[in-house]
Motif scaffolding. Structure first.
Motif, PDB file in Angstrom:
ATOM      1  N   UNK A 557       0.811  -1.217   0.000  1.00 53.76           N
ATOM      2  CA  UNK A 557       0.000   0.000   0.000  1.00 53.76           C
ATOM      3  C   UNK A 557       0.845   1.267   0.000  1.00 53.76           C
ATOM      4  N   UNK A 558       1.923   1.290   0.804  1.00 54.93           N
ATOM      5  CA  UNK A 558       2.683   2.527   0.986  1.00 54.93           C
ATOM      6  C   UNK A 558       4.056   2.507   0.329  1.00 54.93           C
ATOM      7  N   UNK A 559       4.552   1.333  -0.049  1.00 54.02           N
ATOM      8  CA  UNK A 559       5.875   1.248  -0.645  1.00 54.02           C
ATOM      9  C   UNK A 559       6.831   0.447   0.214  1.00 54.02           C
ATOM     10  N   UNK A 560       7.907   0.000  -0.414  1.00 53.96           N
ATOM     11  CA  UNK A 560       8.858  -0.864   0.294  1.00 53.96           C
ATOM     12  C   UNK A 560       9.644  -0.131   1.375  1.00 53.96           C
ATOM     13  N   UNK A 561       9.656   1.184   1.321  1.00 50.48           N
ATOM     14  CA  UNK A 561      10.431   1.948   2.300  1.00 50.48           C
ATOM     15  C   UNK A 561       9.727   2.069   3.645  1.00 50.48           C
ATOM     16  N   UNK A 562       8.480   1.669   3.716  1.00 47.12           N
ATOM     17  CA  UNK A 562       7.672   1.945   4.899  1.00 47.12           C
ATOM     18  C   UNK A 562       8.231   1.232   6.133  1.00 47.12           C
ATOM     19  N   UNK A 563       8.244   1.931   7.273  1.00 48.02           N
ATOM     20  CA  UNK A 563       8.625   1.366   8.579  1.00 48.02           C
ATOM     21  C   UNK A 563       7.384   1.302   9.471  1.00 48.02           C
ATOM     22  N   UNK A 564       7.426   0.406  10.412  1.00 48.47           N
ATOM     23  CA  UNK A 564       6.266   0.191  11.290  1.00 48.47           C
ATOM     24  C   UNK A 564       6.661   0.536  12.718  1.00 48.47           C
ATOM     25  N   UNK A 565       5.860   1.376  13.366  1.00 52.47           N
ATOM     26  CA  UNK A 565       6.085   1.747  14.765  1.00 52.47           C
ATOM     27  C   UNK A 565       5.232   0.872  15.678  1.00 52.47           C
ATOM     28  N   UNK A 566       5.866   0.364  16.725  1.00 55.21           N
ATOM     29  CA  UNK A 566       5.186  -0.474  17.719  1.00 55.21           C
ATOM     30  C   UNK A 566       5.477   0.096  19.101  1.00 55.21           C
ATOM     31  N   UNK A 583      14.052 -10.042  18.195  1.00 50.20           N
ATOM     32  CA  UNK A 583      14.864 -10.466  17.057  1.00 50.20           C
ATOM     33  C   UNK A 583      14.315 -11.755  16.451  1.00 50.20           C
ATOM     34  N   UNK A 584      13.859 -12.698  17.321  1.00 51.56           N
ATOM     35  CA  UNK A 584      13.317 -13.949  16.808  1.00 51.56           C
ATOM     36  C   UNK A 584      12.052 -13.710  15.989  1.00 51.56           C
ATOM     37  N   UNK A 585      11.208 -12.797  16.424  1.00 48.45           N
ATOM     38  CA  UNK A 585       9.980 -12.499  15.675  1.00 48.45           C
ATOM     39  C   UNK A 585      10.311 -11.925  14.303  1.00 48.45           C
ATOM     40  N   UNK A 586      11.267 -10.999  14.244  1.00 46.79           N
ATOM     41  CA  UNK A 586      11.648 -10.406  12.953  1.00 46.79           C
ATOM     42  C   UNK A 586      12.255 -11.449  12.027  1.00 46.79           C
ATOM     43  N   UNK A 594      15.813  -2.500  11.212  1.00 42.20           N
ATOM     44  CA  UNK A 594      15.614  -1.114  10.778  1.00 42.20           C
ATOM     45  C   UNK A 594      14.210  -0.874  10.233  1.00 42.20           C
ATOM     46  N   UNK A 595      13.451  -1.941   9.953  1.00 40.36           N
ATOM     47  CA  UNK A 595      12.077  -1.794   9.485  1.00 40.36           C
ATOM     48  C   UNK A 595      11.096  -1.540  10.630  1.00 40.36           C
ATOM     49  N   UNK A 619      18.867  -2.699  22.015  1.00 39.10           N
ATOM     50  CA  UNK A 619      17.948  -2.680  20.875  1.00 39.10           C
ATOM     51  C   UNK A 619      18.478  -1.780  19.763  1.00 39.10           C
ATOM     52  N   UNK A 620      19.059  -0.647  20.149  1.00 42.51           N
ATOM     53  CA  UNK A 620      19.608   0.271  19.145  1.00 42.51           C
ATOM     54  C   UNK A 620      20.795  -0.353  18.428  1.00 42.51           C
ATOM     55  N   UNK A 621      21.647  -1.052  19.163  1.00 44.96           N
ATOM     56  CA  UNK A 621      22.787  -1.726  18.533  1.00 44.96           C
ATOM     57  C   UNK A 621      22.332  -2.824  17.585  1.00 44.96           C
ATOM     58  N   UNK A 622      21.196  -3.420  17.860  1.00 45.12           N
ATOM     59  CA  UNK A 622      20.665  -4.458  16.975  1.00 45.12           C
ATOM     60  C   UNK A 622      20.118  -3.872  15.681  1.00 45.12           C
ATOM     61  N   UNK A 623      19.837  -2.565  15.661  1.00 45.52           N
ATOM     62  CA  UNK A 623      19.331  -1.924  14.449  1.00 45.52           C
ATOM     63  C   UNK A 623      17.936  -1.368  14.575  1.00 45.52           C
ATOM     64  N   UNK A 624      17.263  -1.596  15.704  1.00 49.62           N
ATOM     65  CA  UNK A 624      15.931  -1.030  15.898  1.00 49.62           C
ATOM     66  C   UNK A 624      16.041   0.492  16.033  1.00 49.62           C
TER      67      UNK A 624
END
Length: 732
Positions: A557-566, A583-586, A594-595, A619-624
């Motif tokens: 719907x929005x494009x491949x660049x879209x990120x999701x906030x949780x 990490x396991x869920x991703x 980064x998504x 979490x930040x070091x992991x890329x979130x």
């Protein structure tokens, strides 16, 4: 050593107990004695023994000193005989009665040899003296049969002893008939062999068993007496009163020694029984204490020692509330858990016990006859936080209850002082009236408990509407897990839009719940309670998993660049495995950290700043990407920005309230936006709902907005919403 010997002789005692049955077998030694006496008399009367009666000869003048010591020894034997009989009766072990048979045989044999047989009593029946021929074999039988009842004897030894008894029995039966092979010389050999065999048995146990020592001395005395008599008979020793009575003296000494051993056995048995009685009394006392403790456990609370809930319910059930209205009061000590963490559970519990003792005395003084006693106490304990008491109400004098409750409230609000401690328990008092709020104890306790949860007032009366709301909250918490699995919960996504060009860079996942009983439930009506009861972490993992599953639809719907906030909570930050679970869920959905943008409120960060900072760094070091949500609604916003590693700053919607009408608000908002820009953060303004505000915000380059102005939150796929994007929003 005597006690040890008693235990070691248990096999012999077991055989003695087996022998001590009922009827004839129980008193077998005395039966044998009686049968032998009758047999000897019958044999004599039938004239089958050719011997002249002693009564036809003249009785020599007795030697007075010899007569004295023989009388003394005989008296000792009679005393020992009676003592042994009493011991047999006391111990209820007839096997020991063989010693009495032995002593009877010894006494009678010596009396006959001294011319003092039964024929003196009945001179016309000289045949009574013929019992001497059967009394000596009887002594050997008694000695053989007594042995296994006094010391431990093996199976083979018991068989040999029984063989000697049978041999002596044959001589006893043959004595009146003068049978050659069974004459007195053969009997002497059998008796000597049997005595030596018994002596050998006891010597084998003399070091181990104390009773074997008694038996060894006894058998030795008998053997010495018999040997002395034999040597005197063949002329090797001179004849005198001592050697002439050697067998009598030896048998008497042996009998007395055995009697002393049996006496010791009696003493040990008495000690054992006394010890058993003491143990029985101790066990009875212990049982009584256990019953008292069990009764106390059933009726009192483990920590406070006050009556527990069942006792409170029992006291209330005994009252007919329609005839005697009463009020149940629940005292909630809000700070107990805090004190327990600060002081440790032992100190906190001791302080609680002292506080309740003082409260118990105060309630008895303040309420007097109004108080409803609970197993003798004024107050009962439901748990360490909640305690309850009850008082009777007088419909004609309501001021009595009001005055009493006012005094109790004042007392509860005061500081508790004990030693160096002085603090408030932050007590709240909840009231429930019977029968208005319930007629049974359970309903009243629930109602008073609900009322005590109101921390705004020191005293609260049960309100059914509040109870309904609390019931609703409890039902919601019970239904959370089922709603996650049944489809009653789902995610809707609200875009974050670049205010100048309308481009969408990310979307925020918003959790929705349609309850089957209560309808649509706003997040603020159940999320805080879920955090409090500890189920929010399960909800967060479900939201993250569902958002990752919806990622393909959102990209379409929005494009491949879209990120999701949780959104994540303080409980998630405190969970030691949250980063591994995320990490396991991703990985399961083939997404990169980064998504995903993790939105954390300022309040969640400041619950435990050090732990939150550590988790956010991982979490930040992991890329979130990390976003600070609701910036400006907390109490330490600037400190939060400096302490944590952030990527995005979300300005709370409260900054936009009347922002176009008040220049001061505009300046505050501009300062917040400039602060985010200075920290190189992506800045998002929440709550944009009007076009005028959206146009005014376009003056700030790079600013993003989120709100109903750009559309309602929608599900991931276009088909699920059926609504196109507004014209001022670009999907790429």
């Amino acid at each position: 050593m005597g006690a040890a010997s008693t235990n070691q002789h248990s096999p012999a005692r077991a055989r003695g107990r087996r022998a001590s049955g009922s009827g004839l077998q129980r008193w077998f030694p005395f039966v044998v004695l009686l049968v032998v006496a009758v047999y000897g008399l019958l044999a004599a009367f039938l004239g089958q023994q050719a011997s002249s009666p002693v009564g036809d000869t003249a009785i020599a003048e007795p030697d007075l000193p010899v007569m004295v010591w023989k009388s003394f020894v005989t008296g000792m034997l009679v005393f020992a005989l009676l003592l042994n009989l009493s011991i047999v009766i006391r111990l209820r072990r007839p096997g020991l009665a063989w010693l009495s048979v032995l002593m009877v045989g010894v006494i009678y044999s010596q009396l006959v040899m001294d011319g003092l047989g039964l024929w003196l009593i009945w001179p016309g029946i000289p045949e009574l003296n013929a019992l001497l021929s059967v009394s000596l074999p009887l002594c050997l039988i008694a000695l053989c049969e007594f042995t296994p009842h006094f010391i431990a004897v093996g199976r083979q030894g018991a068989r040999l002893l029984r063989g000697f008894s049978l041999a002596a029995g044959l001589h006893l039966l043959a004595a009146p008939f003068a049978i050659g092979p069974l004459g007195q010389d053969v009997f002497l050999v059998v008796a000597a062999t049997g005595g030596m065999f018994i002596f050998g048995l006891v010597l084998g146990q003399i070091r181990k068993h104390v009773y074997a020592r008694y038996f060894a001395l006894s058998v030795l005395a008998i053997l010495v007496g018999a040997l002395t008599t034999s040597l005197t008979t063949i002329g090797w020793l001179p004849v005198n009163p001592l050697t002439d009575s050697a067998f009598f003296l030896g048998a008497a000494a042996g009998s007395l020694i055995l009697t002393s051993g049996v006496g010791r056995l009696l003493l040990e048995e008495r000690k054992r029984r006394l010890s058993a009685d003491i143990r029985a009394r101790e066990e009875q006392a212990l049982r009584a204490r256990i019953e008292q403790d069990y009764d106390r456990v059933l009726k009192t609370h483990r920590v406070t020692g006050k009556p527990n809930r069942p006792m409170l319910e029992e006291a209330l059930t005994a009252i007919d509330s329609r005839q005697t209205p009463y009020t149940l009061c629940m005292v909630r000590l809000t700070r107990f858990n805090e004190l327990e963490q600060a002081l440790g559970y032992r100190s906190a519990e001791e302080l609680l016990r002292q506080y309740l003792r003082k409260m118990n005395r105060f309630l008895k003084q303040a309420l007097g006859e109004q108080l409803i006693p609970i197993n003798g106490y004024a107050i009962a304990t439901l748990d360490t936080v909640n305690h309850a008491f009850a008082l009777r109400r007088s419909p004609n004098q309501p001021e009595l209850e009001t005055r009493a409750l006012s005094a109790i409230t004042d007392w509860l609000s005061g500081n508790f002082r004990d030693g160096r401690f002085s603090f408030s328990w932050a007590a709240s008092l909840g009231l429930a009236h019977a029968p208005e709020h319930g007629t049974d104890a359970g309903s009243l306790l629930s109602a008073a408990g609900f009322a005590s949860l109101n921390n705004d007032n020191a005293l609260s009366v049960y309100d059914p509407s509040i109870a309904e709301w609390q019931y609703r909250q409890q039902i919601l918490m019970l239904d959370v897990e089922d709603a996650l699995n049944s489809g009653d919960m789902w995610l809707e996504y609200q875009p974050k839009v670049s205010i100048r060009d309308g481009r969408i860079s990310s979307v925020e996942a918003l959790l929705r719940w349609e309850h089957s009983e209560f309808g649509r439930i706003p997040p603020d009506q159940w999320i805080p309670l879920a955090e409090e009861v500890g189920i929010i972490h399960q909800v967060t993992r479900w939201v993250l998993d569902r958002a990752c599953r919806d990622a393909s639809g959102l990209r379409a719907r929005y494009g491949d660049h879209i990120a999701i906030s949780v959104n994540i909570s303080a409980k998630d930050l405190a969970h030691p495995l949250f980063h591994e679970q995320a990490r396991a869920i991703l990985r399961r959905h083939h997404l990169l950290p980064r998504n995903i943008i993790l939105e954390i409120t300022e309040t969640a960060m400041m619950t435990d700043p050090e732990l939150a900072r550590h988790t956010i760094e991982i979490l930040s070091d992991m890329g979130f990407r990390i976003a600070l949500d609701d910036f400006g609604s907390g109490h330490s916003s600037l400190g939060t920005l400096a302490l944590f590693r952030l990527d995005e700053l979300k300005i709370d919607r409260s900054f936009l309230h009347n922002v176009l009408d008040y220049p001061a608000r505009q300046k505050i908002l501009k300062a917040a936006l400039e602060l985010g820009t200075a920290l190189d953060l992506d800045v998002v303004v929440e709550g944009v709902e009007e076009e005028a505000i959206a146009v005014w915000l376009q003056q700030f380059p790079g600013l993003q907005g989120q709100g109903y102005y750009w559309g309602q939150p929608a599900r991931a796929s276009l088909e699920s919403t059926g609504a196109p994007l507004p014209s001022h929003v670009s999907d790429h």
